[in-house]
Design a protein around this motif. Structure first.
Motif, PDB file in Angstrom:
ATOM      1  N   GLN A 179       0.853  -1.186  -0.142  1.00 50.35           N
ATOM      2  CA  GLN A 179      -0.049   0.018  -0.018  1.00 50.35           C
ATOM      3  C   GLN A 179       0.851   1.368  -0.023  1.00 50.35           C
ATOM      4  O   GLN A 179       0.563   2.278  -0.683  1.00 50.35           O
ATOM      5  N   LYS A 180       1.988   1.239   0.743  1.00 49.31           N
ATOM      6  CA  LYS A 180       2.893   2.346   0.784  1.00 49.31           C
ATOM      7  C   LYS A 180       3.592   2.645  -0.625  1.00 49.31           C
ATOM      8  O   LYS A 180       3.379   3.785  -0.892  1.00 49.31           O
ATOM      9  N   THR A 216       1.403   6.636  -6.988  1.00 49.37           N
ATOM     10  CA  THR A 216       0.097   7.479  -7.389  1.00 49.37           C
ATOM     11  C   THR A 216       0.285   8.904  -7.286  1.00 49.37           C
ATOM     12  O   THR A 216      -0.627   9.741  -7.790  1.00 49.37           O
ATOM     13  N   GLU A 217       1.190   9.412  -6.178  1.00 54.96           N
ATOM     14  CA  GLU A 217       1.234  10.563  -5.981  1.00 54.96           C
ATOM     15  C   GLU A 217       1.880  11.376  -6.759  1.00 54.96           C
ATOM     16  O   GLU A 217       2.861  11.364  -7.872  1.00 54.96           O
ATOM     17  N   SER A 242       0.961   4.106  -3.015  1.00 53.04           N
ATOM     18  CA  SER A 242       0.543   5.445  -2.794  1.00 53.04           C
ATOM     19  C   SER A 242       1.628   6.362  -3.094  1.00 53.04           C
ATOM     20  O   SER A 242       1.496   7.277  -3.724  1.00 53.04           O
ATOM     21  N   GLU A 243       2.985   5.966  -3.068  1.00 52.99           N
ATOM     22  CA  GLU A 243       4.067   6.761  -3.622  1.00 52.99           C
ATOM     23  C   GLU A 243       4.095   6.869  -4.915  1.00 52.99           C
ATOM     24  O   GLU A 243       4.387   7.903  -5.558  1.00 52.99           O
TER      25      GLU A 243
END
Length: 173
Positions: free
Chosen positions: A165-166, A172-173, A169-170
């Motif tokens: 998940q981490k 997709t930012e 998220s990195e």
């Protein structure tokens, strides 16, 4: 063994034996790296050295040169003293080439250096393998350094889903 009361007398005996001048005797001794041995009472050269001088004398008498003799008999001007690990070189450089252009003295020195290096590398690998298989044999200072780095390098336990998940998220930012 050829023995005399002094070095000068030994040179004189060799001069008569080889039928050459004193200068030629000294030059030949130097080329063959033959050192006159002496103690308080006598000076001498060993039988094998005397034989080598005789062989050189015959070779030169038949039209050869000292340099050719050294090259053909693979006799190096540079020698390694095993007890002291010193390399002794003749004072004047000599160009001794065989028909294929190899300098025998350098080839011999390279062979000696390669043998020593090979021995060191083999010993290092054998000892390294021994210490890897038996780390308890290492000294305490090295064990402490290893322990210090083990603590720094061991990753903390992570949850695979949380880690994924981490990363997502990195990304997709």
């Amino acid at each position: 063994m050829l023995t005399a009361e002094s070095k000068e007398e030994l040179y004189s005996l060799l001069t008569h034996r080889l039928d050459v001048s004193r200068t030629s005797v000294i030059k030949r001794l130097n080329k063959l790296n033959i050192k006159v041995k002496k103690d308080n009472e006598k000076s001498w050269i060993e039988d094998k050295e005397l034989d080598l001088l005789d062989q050189l004398n015959d070779f030169v008498a038949n039209g050869g040169t000292m340099d050719q003799f050294l090259a053909e008999n693979n006799i190096a001007i540079a020698t390694v003293e095993k007890k002291s690990n010193e390399i002794k070189l003749e004072e004047e450089p000599v160009n001794i080439y065989t028909s294929d252009g190899i300098i025998p003295q350098i080839a011999q020195l390279m062979g000696i250096a390669q043998e020593r290096a090979g021995g060191i590398l083999i010993a290092e690998r054998v000892m390294t393998t021994q210490y890897l298989a038996n780390p308890e044999l290492l000294n305490d200072e090295i064990k402490a350094r290893i322990s210090h780095y083990e603590e720094k390098c061991v990753p903390a336990a992570i949850d695979a889903e949380e880690f994924a998940q981490k990363l997502i998220s990195e990304f997709t930012e």
